[in-house]
Design a protein around this motif. Structure first.
Motif, PDB file in Angstrom:
ATOM      1  N   ASP A  29      16.504   7.491  -4.132  1.00 16.17           N
ATOM      2  CA  ASP A  29      16.701   6.621  -5.285  1.00 16.17           C
ATOM      3  C   ASP A  29      15.627   5.526  -5.223  1.00 16.17           C
ATOM      4  O   ASP A  29      15.561   4.788  -4.238  1.00 16.17           O
ATOM      5  CB  ASP A  29      18.102   6.008  -5.209  1.00 16.17           C
ATOM      6  CG  ASP A  29      18.415   5.115  -6.401  1.00 16.17           C
ATOM      7  OD1 ASP A  29      17.483   4.789  -7.166  1.00 16.17           O
ATOM      8  OD2 ASP A  29      19.588   4.728  -6.553  1.00 16.17           O
ATOM      9  N   PRO A  30      14.780   5.407  -6.249  1.00 17.08           N
ATOM     10  CA  PRO A  30      13.737   4.365  -6.228  1.00 17.08           C
ATOM     11  C   PRO A  30      14.304   2.965  -6.014  1.00 17.08           C
ATOM     12  O   PRO A  30      13.653   2.117  -5.399  1.00 17.08           O
ATOM     13  CB  PRO A  30      13.089   4.501  -7.605  1.00 17.08           C
ATOM     14  CG  PRO A  30      13.345   5.913  -8.012  1.00 17.08           C
ATOM     15  CD  PRO A  30      14.700   6.245  -7.450  1.00 17.08           C
ATOM     16  N   ASN A  42       9.451  -5.098  -9.958  1.00 17.29           N
ATOM     17  CA  ASN A  42      10.104  -6.090  -9.110  1.00 17.29           C
ATOM     18  C   ASN A  42       9.138  -7.148  -8.569  1.00 17.29           C
ATOM     19  O   ASN A  42       9.466  -7.879  -7.639  1.00 17.29           O
ATOM     20  CB  ASN A  42      10.816  -5.386  -7.950  1.00 17.29           C
ATOM     21  CG  ASN A  42      12.120  -4.760  -8.368  1.00 17.29           C
ATOM     22  OD1 ASN A  42      13.159  -5.401  -8.344  1.00 17.29           O
ATOM     23  ND2 ASN A  42      12.070  -3.481  -8.770  1.00 17.29           N
ATOM     24  N   GLY A  43       7.942  -7.194  -9.150  1.00 15.88           N
ATOM     25  CA  GLY A  43       7.040  -8.291  -8.847  1.00 15.88           C
ATOM     26  C   GLY A  43       6.039  -8.066  -7.742  1.00 15.88           C
ATOM     27  O   GLY A  43       5.382  -9.014  -7.296  1.00 15.88           O
ATOM     28  N   TYR A  44       5.886  -6.816  -7.276  1.00 11.76           N
ATOM     29  CA  TYR A  44       4.928  -6.536  -6.212  1.00 11.76           C
ATOM     30  C   TYR A  44       3.630  -5.974  -6.775  1.00 11.76           C
ATOM     31  O   TYR A  44       3.635  -5.253  -7.775  1.00 11.76           O
ATOM     32  CB  TYR A  44       5.509  -5.527  -5.216  1.00 11.76           C
ATOM     33  CG  TYR A  44       6.776  -6.002  -4.540  1.00 11.76           C
ATOM     34  CD1 TYR A  44       6.735  -7.037  -3.616  1.00 11.76           C
ATOM     35  CD2 TYR A  44       8.009  -5.409  -4.831  1.00 11.76           C
ATOM     36  CE1 TYR A  44       7.894  -7.474  -2.998  1.00 11.76           C
ATOM     37  CE2 TYR A  44       9.172  -5.839  -4.217  1.00 11.76           C
ATOM     38  CZ  TYR A  44       9.112  -6.876  -3.300  1.00 11.76           C
ATOM     39  OH  TYR A  44      10.253  -7.315  -2.688  1.00 11.76           O
ATOM     40  N   GLU A  45       2.534  -6.291  -6.126  1.00 12.71           N
ATOM     41  CA  GLU A  45       1.248  -5.693  -6.454  1.00 12.71           C
ATOM     42  C   GLU A  45       1.079  -4.455  -5.584  1.00 12.71           C
ATOM     43  O   GLU A  45       1.414  -4.484  -4.386  1.00 12.71           O
ATOM     44  CB  GLU A  45       0.125  -6.682  -6.166  1.00 12.71           C
ATOM     45  CG  GLU A  45      -1.263  -6.170  -6.496  1.00 12.71           C
ATOM     46  CD  GLU A  45      -2.347  -7.172  -6.158  1.00 12.71           C
ATOM     47  OE1 GLU A  45      -3.506  -6.742  -5.939  1.00 12.71           O
ATOM     48  OE2 GLU A  45      -2.039  -8.380  -6.097  1.00 12.71           O
ATOM     49  N   LEU A  49       0.851  -1.190   0.000  1.00 10.23           N
ATOM     50  CA  LEU A  49       0.000   0.000   0.000  1.00 10.23           C
ATOM     51  C   LEU A  49       0.885   1.237   0.000  1.00 10.23           C
ATOM     52  O   LEU A  49       1.725   1.410   0.887  1.00 10.23           O
ATOM     53  CB  LEU A  49      -0.917   0.020   1.223  1.00 10.23           C
ATOM     54  CG  LEU A  49      -1.837   1.246   1.338  1.00 10.23           C
ATOM     55  CD1 LEU A  49      -2.752   1.370   0.131  1.00 10.23           C
ATOM     56  CD2 LEU A  49      -2.657   1.191   2.626  1.00 10.23           C
ATOM     57  N   ILE A  50       0.701   2.080  -1.005  1.00 15.25           N
ATOM     58  CA  ILE A  50       1.456   3.328  -1.124  1.00 15.25           C
ATOM     59  C   ILE A  50       0.546   4.474  -0.716  1.00 15.25           C
ATOM     60  O   ILE A  50      -0.431   4.779  -1.403  1.00 15.25           O
ATOM     61  CB  ILE A  50       1.961   3.545  -2.564  1.00 15.25           C
ATOM     62  CG1 ILE A  50       2.863   2.385  -2.998  1.00 15.25           C
ATOM     63  CG2 ILE A  50       2.688   4.873  -2.686  1.00 15.25           C
ATOM     64  CD1 ILE A  50       3.220   2.412  -4.476  1.00 15.25           C
ATOM     65  N   ARG A  62       5.207   3.068  -7.542  1.00 12.46           N
ATOM     66  CA  ARG A  62       4.412   1.964  -8.068  1.00 12.46           C
ATOM     67  C   ARG A  62       5.140   1.230  -9.191  1.00 12.46           C
ATOM     68  O   ARG A  62       5.213  -0.004  -9.208  1.00 12.46           O
ATOM     69  CB  ARG A  62       3.076   2.493  -8.587  1.00 12.46           C
ATOM     70  CG  ARG A  62       2.156   1.429  -9.187  1.00 12.46           C
ATOM     71  CD  ARG A  62       1.122   2.058 -10.097  1.00 12.46           C
ATOM     72  NE  ARG A  62       1.756   2.693 -11.262  1.00 12.46           N
ATOM     73  CZ  ARG A  62       1.124   3.501 -12.109  1.00 12.46           C
ATOM     74  NH1 ARG A  62      -0.150   3.788 -11.918  1.00 12.46           N
ATOM     75  NH2 ARG A  62       1.773   4.029 -13.140  1.00 12.46           N
ATOM     76  N   ASP A  63       5.675   1.979 -10.140  1.00 12.39           N
ATOM     77  CA  ASP A  63       6.336   1.368 -11.297  1.00 12.39           C
ATOM     78  C   ASP A  63       7.530   0.515 -10.879  1.00 12.39           C
ATOM     79  O   ASP A  63       7.699  -0.616 -11.358  1.00 12.39           O
ATOM     80  CB  ASP A  63       6.777   2.450 -12.284  1.00 12.39           C
ATOM     81  CG  ASP A  63       5.595   3.135 -12.965  1.00 12.39           C
ATOM     82  OD1 ASP A  63       4.478   2.587 -12.875  1.00 12.39           O
ATOM     83  OD2 ASP A  63       5.801   4.206 -13.559  1.00 12.39           O
TER      84      ASP A  63
END
Length: 234
Positions: free
Chosen positions: A104-105, A24-27, A5-6, A18-19
């Motif tokens: 850094d993302p 990296n495989g997360y919903e 959850l963001i 989100r991107d």
């Protein structure tokens, strides 16, 4: 699949988070208003919360304060503020980690992976221990620590701890009367792959004291040895 959850009102930052997470495989799910975050966390099946401090409606501090005693998922606080007091306040309310904008993302993803991995180890350990026939407990005055079932009681009343708080308390209780430096405790509880500093130890010790000490300002169970570290007296 892990669901993240963001809680972020800046659309550009939220979509960037989100991107990178979805690559990296997360919903993921994005919520922009703080008033909606608490209900979503408590009713949704999320593995981790990325929580911006300065949300409209209800700020991140208040959200963390409300949900921390009710749910144990990792909380990663994100804010434009970089002062130490903001970091300490967030950790003091039960956040597991803190990252300041701009970031850094890739570092954000690394921290998410680290927290989820450690949380899974903790949950797996708790599950195995609950299936054990013998329950190991440690008694310190009016405090009873159940190492296998991952519970603690004070005067017979269960105390709610965040996972890292309990892990730190349990480690000290299993090694009574031994002095540990903040660096030693940091490495033992948070691990070498954790991105942070030893101030995190102090914040968590203070939170534990608030829950187990008769007078947290004059602690008797977890003692500070100035300039050296902490020890649990038994």
């Amino acid at each position: 699949m892990h669901r993240i959850l963001i809680a972020e009102d800046n659309a550009e930052i939220a979509m960037l988070e989100r991107d990178y997470l979805e690559i990296n495989g997360y919903e993921t799910q994005i919520i922009e208003n703080g008033n909606e975050v608490i209900q979503a966390v408590l009713t949704g099946d999320y593995s981790l919360l990325i929580l911006d401090l300065m949300l409209p409606g209800c700020n991140g501090y208040d959200i963390c304060r409300v949900i921390r005693d009710q749910i144990n998922i990792p909380i990663l606080m994100v804010t434009a503020k970089s002062e130490s007091i903001d970091k300490i306040r967030g950790l003091g309310l039960g956040a597991d980690d803190y990252i300041a904008k701009p970031f850094d993302p890739a570092e954000l993803v690394a921290r998410v992976k680290s927290h989820l991995k450690r949380y899974e180890r903790l949950v797996g350990s708790i599950s195995m221990n609950q299936n054990a026939l013998d329950e190991k407990s440690i008694v310190v005055g009016n405090l009873k620590i159940m190492s296998r079932s991952w519970k603690a009681y004070r005067d017979g009343q269960e105390i709610k701890f965040a996972n890292r708080e309990f892990e730190l308390l349990n480690f000290l209780a299993m090694n009574p009367n031994i002095l540990f430096s903040k660096e030693q405790l940091f490495e033992k509880i948070w691990g070498f792959d954790y991105i942070g500093d030893t101030a995190t130890v102090t914040v968590h010790i203070n939170r534990i004291r608030e829950k187990i000490e008769d007078n947290p300002s004059k602690p008797r169970i977890i003692e500070t040895v100035w300039g050296a570290g902490y020890r649990l007296n038994m």
